[in-house]
Write a protein that holds these residues in place. Structure first.
Motif, PDB file in Angstrom:
ATOM      1  N   GLN A  46       8.273   0.612   0.303  1.00 44.93           N
ATOM      2  CA  GLN A  46       7.079  -0.116  -0.097  1.00 44.93           C
ATOM      3  C   GLN A  46       7.362  -1.600  -0.309  1.00 44.93           C
ATOM      4  O   GLN A  46       6.450  -2.389  -0.351  1.00 44.93           O
ATOM      5  CB  GLN A  46       6.505   0.427  -1.418  1.00 44.93           C
ATOM      6  N   ASP A  62       0.207  -7.924  -7.463  1.00 46.11           N
ATOM      7  CA  ASP A  62      -0.021  -7.258  -6.182  1.00 46.11           C
ATOM      8  C   ASP A  62      -1.101  -7.984  -5.384  1.00 46.11           C
ATOM      9  O   ASP A  62      -0.956  -8.204  -4.178  1.00 46.11           O
ATOM     10  CB  ASP A  62      -0.399  -5.794  -6.407  1.00 46.11           C
ATOM     11  N   GLU A 122      -7.655  -3.374  -0.563  1.00 42.27           N
ATOM     12  CA  GLU A 122      -7.100  -2.361  -1.461  1.00 42.27           C
ATOM     13  C   GLU A 122      -6.586  -3.009  -2.754  1.00 42.27           C
ATOM     14  O   GLU A 122      -6.849  -2.527  -3.859  1.00 42.27           O
ATOM     15  CB  GLU A 122      -5.971  -1.640  -0.734  1.00 42.27           C
ATOM     16  N   GLN A 180      -1.027 -10.730  -1.573  1.00 43.39           N
ATOM     17  CA  GLN A 180      -1.869 -10.548  -0.386  1.00 43.39           C
ATOM     18  C   GLN A 180      -2.577 -11.858  -0.067  1.00 43.39           C
ATOM     19  O   GLN A 180      -2.633 -12.756  -0.874  1.00 43.39           O
ATOM     20  CB  GLN A 180      -2.919  -9.459  -0.633  1.00 43.39           C
ATOM     21  N   ARG A 190       5.628  -4.465   1.795  1.00 43.67           N
ATOM     22  CA  ARG A 190       4.184  -4.504   1.936  1.00 43.67           C
ATOM     23  C   ARG A 190       3.608  -5.860   1.629  1.00 43.67           C
ATOM     24  O   ARG A 190       2.829  -6.410   2.405  1.00 43.67           O
ATOM     25  CB  ARG A 190       3.546  -3.429   1.048  1.00 43.67           C
ATOM     26  N   GLU A 233      -3.951  -6.994   5.787  1.00 45.54           N
ATOM     27  CA  GLU A 233      -4.133  -5.546   5.904  1.00 45.54           C
ATOM     28  C   GLU A 233      -4.422  -4.854   4.575  1.00 45.54           C
ATOM     29  O   GLU A 233      -5.256  -3.959   4.494  1.00 45.54           O
ATOM     30  CB  GLU A 233      -2.876  -4.935   6.547  1.00 45.54           C
ATOM     31  N   HIS A 234      -3.754  -5.247   3.515  1.00 47.55           N
ATOM     32  CA  HIS A 234      -3.876  -4.554   2.224  1.00 47.55           C
ATOM     33  C   HIS A 234      -4.693  -5.334   1.191  1.00 47.55           C
ATOM     34  O   HIS A 234      -4.742  -4.952   0.025  1.00 47.55           O
ATOM     35  CB  HIS A 234      -2.488  -4.260   1.661  1.00 47.55           C
TER      36      HIS A 234
END
Length: 151
Positions: free
Chosen positions: A144, A49, A62, A53, A147, A58-59
């Motif tokens: 999702q 994950d 997180e 990115q 993303r 944006e994520h």
């Protein structure tokens, strides 16, 4: 720094999968903590994950926070359960060989992210991202899946 974090994390995954798990298999999975494989999979999932990115996306923050939390759980589990169980399950000579093999992998991984001359090819960050996209697309809920691709 992001690339270095990802590369070192990939080497950690490889150390587990190329050396630690086969050593445990040779010991017939004796004393393997029940959560060891689950924490390893969580580490891989959080790394995948994060790698999808890019810093500033944006994520990203997180994903980074989730990865850091997962690393801490993984580290505690290793310290408190996996390493003591490993000492019980695998004899000293095999543990020494395991440590030597892992050390070679880490040294090679620190100096090169392209390829290692070991039993299995070294996975570059790009390779792991491609694998992660396939894995994550199969486990994410509808809505999702895009993303990570936005980054």
């Amino acid at each position: 720094m992001f690339q270095q974090l990802c590369n070192r994390s990939v080497v950690h995954v490889q150390a587990r999968e190329q050396f630690l798990l086969p050593a445990w298999r040779r010991a017939h999975w004796k004393h393997l903590p029940s959560d060891a494989l689950a924490t390893h999979m969580e580490f891989k999932r959080a790394l995948a994950d994060l790698m999808l990115q890019r810093p500033g996306s944006e994520h990203f923050n997180e994903a980074l926070a989730a990865f850091v939390a997962t690393v801490e759980v993984h580290r505690r589990s290793d310290r408190d359960r996996l390493v003591p169980a490993l000492r019980e399950a695998i004899d000293l000579a095999d543990r020494r060989q395991l440590c030597n093999d892992i050390e070679v992998l880490y040294e090679a991984g620190a100096s090169s992210t392209a390829s290692l001359s070991l039993n299995q090819p070294f996975l570059s960050s790009r390779d792991l991202i491609e694998e992660a996209e396939v894995v994550l697309s199969s486990i994410l809920q509808p809505g999702q899946a895009g993303r990570g691709a936005e980054a």
